[in-house]
Scaffold this motif. Sequence first.
Motif, PDB file in Angstrom:
ATOM      1  N   PHE A 124      31.626-111.454 -64.051  1.00 57.79           N
ATOM      2  CA  PHE A 124      32.479-111.906 -62.948  1.00 57.79           C
ATOM      3  C   PHE A 124      31.669-112.698 -61.926  1.00 57.79           C
ATOM      4  N   ALA A 125      30.473-112.204 -61.603  1.00 56.20           N
ATOM      5  CA  ALA A 125      29.658-112.837 -60.568  1.00 56.20           C
ATOM      6  C   ALA A 125      29.190-114.221 -60.979  1.00 56.20           C
ATOM      7  N   TRP A 126      28.685-114.351 -62.194  1.00 59.68           N
ATOM      8  CA  TRP A 126      28.170-115.649 -62.629  1.00 59.68           C
ATOM      9  C   TRP A 126      29.293-116.655 -62.835  1.00 59.68           C
ATOM     10  N   ILE A 127      30.405-116.232 -63.414  1.00 56.32           N
ATOM     11  CA  ILE A 127      31.514-117.162 -63.651  1.00 56.32           C
ATOM     12  C   ILE A 127      32.157-117.578 -62.333  1.00 56.32           C
ATOM     13  N   PHE A 128      32.476-116.601 -61.483  1.00 53.00           N
ATOM     14  CA  PHE A 128      33.128-116.943 -60.224  1.00 53.00           C
ATOM     15  C   PHE A 128      32.175-117.692 -59.303  1.00 53.00           C
ATOM     16  N   GLY A 129      30.886-117.315 -59.324  1.00 54.84           N
ATOM     17  CA  GLY A 129      29.919-118.060 -58.533  1.00 54.84           C
ATOM     18  C   GLY A 129      29.862-119.515 -58.939  1.00 54.84           C
ATOM     19  N   GLY A 130      29.912-119.778 -60.254  1.00 52.15           N
ATOM     20  CA  GLY A 130      29.944-121.157 -60.721  1.00 52.15           C
ATOM     21  C   GLY A 130      31.179-121.896 -60.242  1.00 52.15           C
ATOM     22  N   MET A 131      32.320-121.209 -60.236  1.00 55.77           N
ATOM     23  CA  MET A 131      33.555-121.816 -59.723  1.00 55.77           C
ATOM     24  C   MET A 131      33.436-122.117 -58.234  1.00 55.77           C
ATOM     25  N   CYS A 132      32.732-121.240 -57.507  1.00 54.98           N
ATOM     26  CA  CYS A 132      32.507-121.479 -56.080  1.00 54.98           C
ATOM     27  C   CYS A 132      31.709-122.758 -55.849  1.00 54.98           C
ATOM     28  N   TRP A 133      30.736-123.011 -56.722  1.00 57.41           N
ATOM     29  CA  TRP A 133      29.951-124.236 -56.572  1.00 57.41           C
ATOM     30  C   TRP A 133      30.783-125.472 -56.872  1.00 57.41           C
ATOM     31  N   LEU A 134      31.747-125.365 -57.775  1.00 56.65           N
ATOM     32  CA  LEU A 134      32.686-126.468 -57.986  1.00 56.65           C
ATOM     33  C   LEU A 134      33.516-126.709 -56.726  1.00 56.65           C
ATOM     34  N   THR A 135      33.930-125.616 -56.084  1.00 56.67           N
ATOM     35  CA  THR A 135      34.669-125.744 -54.826  1.00 56.67           C
ATOM     36  C   THR A 135      33.824-126.426 -53.768  1.00 56.67           C
ATOM     37  N   THR A 153      38.335-122.094 -55.421  1.00 56.07           N
ATOM     38  CA  THR A 153      38.172-120.671 -55.105  1.00 56.07           C
ATOM     39  C   THR A 153      38.455-120.460 -53.622  1.00 56.07           C
ATOM     40  N   GLU A 154      39.587-119.848 -53.350  1.00 52.29           N
ATOM     41  CA  GLU A 154      39.963-119.530 -51.979  1.00 52.29           C
ATOM     42  C   GLU A 154      40.077-118.019 -51.843  1.00 52.29           C
ATOM     43  N   GLY A 155      40.780-117.578 -50.817  1.00 50.71           N
ATOM     44  CA  GLY A 155      40.878-116.154 -50.560  1.00 50.71           C
ATOM     45  C   GLY A 155      41.519-115.366 -51.686  1.00 50.71           C
ATOM     46  N   ALA A 156      42.623-115.877 -52.224  1.00 50.54           N
ATOM     47  CA  ALA A 156      43.342-115.146 -53.272  1.00 50.54           C
ATOM     48  C   ALA A 156      42.481-114.947 -54.509  1.00 50.54           C
ATOM     49  N   GLU A 157      41.767-115.988 -54.899  1.00 56.80           N
ATOM     50  CA  GLU A 157      40.911-115.888 -56.087  1.00 56.80           C
ATOM     51  C   GLU A 157      39.744-114.934 -55.850  1.00 56.80           C
ATOM     52  N   THR A 158      39.201-114.982 -54.630  1.00 58.11           N
ATOM     53  CA  THR A 158      38.083-114.092 -54.304  1.00 58.11           C
ATOM     54  C   THR A 158      38.514-112.632 -54.374  1.00 58.11           C
ATOM     55  N   ILE A 159      39.663-112.331 -53.804  1.00 59.25           N
ATOM     56  CA  ILE A 159      40.145-110.950 -53.826  1.00 59.25           C
ATOM     57  C   ILE A 159      40.482-110.526 -55.250  1.00 59.25           C
ATOM     58  N   ALA A 160      41.017-111.440 -56.052  1.00 59.01           N
ATOM     59  CA  ALA A 160      41.302-111.108 -57.451  1.00 59.01           C
ATOM     60  C   ALA A 160      40.023-110.688 -58.176  1.00 59.01           C
ATOM     61  N   VAL A 161      38.926-111.379 -57.914  1.00 58.98           N
ATOM     62  CA  VAL A 161      37.644-111.021 -58.530  1.00 58.98           C
ATOM     63  C   VAL A 161      37.168-109.659 -58.019  1.00 58.98           C
ATOM     64  N   PHE A 162      37.341-109.402 -56.719  1.00 58.06           N
ATOM     65  CA  PHE A 162      36.946-108.095 -56.181  1.00 58.06           C
ATOM     66  C   PHE A 162      37.739-106.970 -56.840  1.00 58.06           C
ATOM     67  N   VAL A 163      39.012-107.215 -57.077  1.00 59.83           N
ATOM     68  CA  VAL A 163      39.845-106.209 -57.752  1.00 59.83           C
ATOM     69  C   VAL A 163      39.323-105.969 -59.165  1.00 59.83           C
ATOM     70  N   LEU A 164      39.006-107.044 -59.872  1.00 55.67           N
ATOM     71  CA  LEU A 164      38.480-106.910 -61.233  1.00 55.67           C
ATOM     72  C   LEU A 164      37.148-106.162 -61.246  1.00 55.67           C
ATOM     73  N   VAL A 165      36.322-106.432 -60.256  1.00 59.20           N
ATOM     74  CA  VAL A 165      35.025-105.742 -60.162  1.00 59.20           C
ATOM     75  C   VAL A 165      35.225-104.238 -59.999  1.00 59.20           C
ATOM     76  N   CYS A 166      36.231-103.859 -59.189  1.00 61.77           N
ATOM     77  CA  CYS A 166      36.499-102.429 -58.990  1.00 61.77           C
ATOM     78  C   CYS A 166      37.089-101.788 -60.246  1.00 61.77           C
ATOM     79  N   LEU A 167      37.894-102.551 -60.965  1.00 63.55           N
ATOM     80  CA  LEU A 167      38.521-102.015 -62.173  1.00 63.55           C
ATOM     81  C   LEU A 167      37.559-101.966 -63.359  1.00 63.55           C
ATOM     82  N   PHE A 168      36.671-102.970 -63.417  1.00 62.36           N
ATOM     83  CA  PHE A 168      35.737-103.076 -64.546  1.00 62.36           C
ATOM     84  C   PHE A 168      34.319-103.311 -64.027  1.00 62.36           C
TER      85      PHE A 168
END
Length: 203
Positions: free
Chosen positions: A176-187, A154-169
């Motif tokens: 989004f928060a729990w899944i991406f947060g879990g990916m952040c912990w893998l990072t 999870t770098e900048g591009a992935e983080t912004i992609a999640v922010f875009v999804l949050v705004c759209l949905f």
Amino acid sequence: MFDARLRRLIDDPLDRLAAVMARCGLSANVVTVTGFAFGAAACAALAFCQYEAALALIALNRVADGLDGALARRLGPTDLGGYLDITLDFLFYSGVPFFFAVGRPEFALAACFLVLSFVGTGSSFLAFAAIAAKRGTTTEARGKKAIYYLGGLTEGAETIAVFVLVCLFPDLFVWFAWIFGGMCWLTTATRIAAAIEAFRVTK
């Protein structure tokens, strides 16, 4: 994960625009602070559940984030510029989930988890950069930067992609928060592993 590939697509148009801005007398630091102002406005929009406005402001923030680096490469990087760039970026990243939860308090727990996850990725990133600088270790895998940029899932591009999804949905924020947060912990885990491998031998 996709930052290095994305740079190959955006560096040329950003460099051309930066050349025009340099001729107009704009500095990289002015662009950095302006970009942060867009990010702060996006956070305010999220607090008031104005998701379309937030999306547009996030896009402007990211354009400015790319332009300040292009300007710095053209005009010459500075320590202050590097400091402002990374500090204001991390404030913006953590501000998005926090202010989303201000507008939607029912999502506060998921937002807290995402901010905590950003602490993991951010601290493992910055600590690696500090020790790498002490050892004189450098990389330009993501372009010429003021500090060592250690990659991850999870770098900048992935983080912004999640922010875009949050705004759209926005109603799907919890997922989004729990899944991406879990990916952040893998990072974070892979960065700690990389640090153990890179720094196990004392210099």
